[in-house]
Scaffold this active site. Structure first.
Site, PDB file in Angstrom:
ATOM      1  N   CYS A  86       0.088  -3.794 176.136  1.00 26.05           N
ATOM      2  CA  CYS A  86      -0.690  -4.954 177.745  1.00 26.05           C
ATOM      3  C   CYS A  86      -1.723  -5.390 176.780  1.00 26.05           C
ATOM      4  CB  CYS A  86      -0.337  -4.409 178.688  1.00 26.05           C
ATOM      5  SG  CYS A  86      -0.246  -5.504 179.434  1.00 26.05           S
ATOM      6  N   HIS A 204       4.804  -1.352 178.873  1.00 20.94           N
ATOM      7  CA  HIS A 204       4.180  -0.261 178.946  1.00 20.94           C
ATOM      8  C   HIS A 204       4.812   1.225 178.999  1.00 20.94           C
ATOM      9  CE1 HIS A 204       0.972  -1.795 180.694  1.00 20.94           C
ATOM     10  NE2 HIS A 204       1.021  -3.331 181.227  1.00 20.94           N
ATOM     11  N   GLU A 206       4.143   3.653 178.458  1.00 20.96           N
ATOM     12  CA  GLU A 206       3.240   4.953 179.063  1.00 20.96           C
ATOM     13  C   GLU A 206       3.990   5.341 180.638  1.00 20.96           C
ATOM     14  OE1 GLU A 206       1.843   2.261 178.073  1.00 20.96           O
ATOM     15  OE2 GLU A 206       0.898   2.230 179.751  1.00 20.96           O
TER      16      GLU A 206
END
Lengths: 234, 81
Positions: A86, A204, A206
């Protein structure tokens, strides 16, 4: 050890640490952007999402000049793996470590989709070795400026060189216009550099890193590939 | 001296903000607005009285920070002061 860089305005730095440490069992350190050097023992660098410097001027334009970025560039030039997600992807493009640029989403909305699908175009170390070619991953997106742009000739060159790693797709793996959340050229969701050791993606990983939670843990395909690569290179 | 700089998206880069403004113009009754491109405008105070030095600084700022050459063009509108 993984180094997660913290810029003023980063906000996915701790999620990234959690994913790497808790889900994958790897060592991780937060590194403040004013440091001129990476900590000793750094073997991979992660640039997290967020809004570094408030996205002023252009996303990533200021973070590029943070002292730590000179060290990140040296690390990348020496072949060290660097992954930006991002805002981290935007910083890598602004730094010239990755080709292309990221602009305001075509529909001008902030897209937020925990169910976004991406197709793995290149299944290779160090970032996607845990994937099969063509595998569809479910990885969340949340961004206002994620429209990847590159001139047509540049895009064709990247494609031919295998530098387009991920494309937005539907659940069946089709890269349709409807599956493109932000108007990126060629549905591009993630690219790598020519040498293959620097990668950026808008989704993302994560945020999809824990078993048993809704949304799955496909993010570990990417972060886990990096862990595998570091273990093999040991 | 003061440098006035404009940064615009390259002509072939899609500008959805400009397009939204153009559509708003039409909605408000300005049918003659064919296209809008949005850019950035900078007024930069420079601590020099030398016009050539000011221009050189402004150019460097544009190249290194104010514009991203992948997607944007820049121009120095004027140097004044």
């Amino acid at each position: 050890m993984f180094a997660v860089i913290q810029f003023p305005g980063s906000n996915d730095d701790r999620d990234m640490c959690f994913a790497v440490k808790s889900a994958l069992g790897a060592e991780v350190a937060l590194v403040w952007h004013k440091r001129g050097e990476l900590p000793p023992g750094t073997r991979a660098v992660l640039l997290p999402g967020g809004f570094s410097y408030g996205d002023y001027l252009r996303c990533g334009a200021m973070a590029r000049f943070s002292p730590v970025m000179a060290a990140v560039k040296r690390f990348a030039d020496a072949g060290g793996p660097v992954l930006g997600t991002c805002n981290g992807f935007q910083v890598l493009c602004e730094s010239g470590l990755l080709p292309g640029a990221l602009l305001r989403n075509q529909a001008l909305d902030f897209v937020c989709d925990p169910e976004q699908r991406v197709r793995v175009e290149q299944a290779a170390a160090p970032f996607t070795s845990r994937a099969r070619p063509g595998q569809v991953l479910r990885i969340p997106i949340k961004h206002g400026e994620g429209r990847y742009v590159a001139e047509p000739a540049e895009l064709a060159r990247l494609d031919a060189a295998g530098q387009i790693v991920l494309r937005y797709c539907d659940a069946a793996g089709e890269t349709t216009p409807d599956a493109n959340p932000n108007g990126s050229v060629g549905n591009v969701a993630g690219v790598r550099n020519a040498a293959g050791n620097v990668m950026g993606l808008m989704p993302h990983p994560e945020h999809a890193a824990e078993e048993g939670l809704p949304g799955g843990c496909d993010g570990l395909v990417i972060l886990g590939s990096l862990v595998d690569w570091l273990e093999r290179a040991r | 001296m003061k440098a006035v700089v404009c940064v615009t998206l390259k002509p072939d880069v899609l500008d959805p903000q400009g397009r939204a403004i153009q559509r708003a113009c039409a909605t408000l009754g300005w049918d003659g607005v064919a296209d809008v491109r949005q850019g950035k405008y900078f007024e930069i105070q420079l601590q020099t009285t030398d016009r050539a030095a000011a221009e050189r600084m402004a150019r460097e700022l544009c190249e290194k920070l104010l514009a991203n050459p992948v997607i944007e063009d820049w121009r120095i509108e004027r140097i004044e002061g």
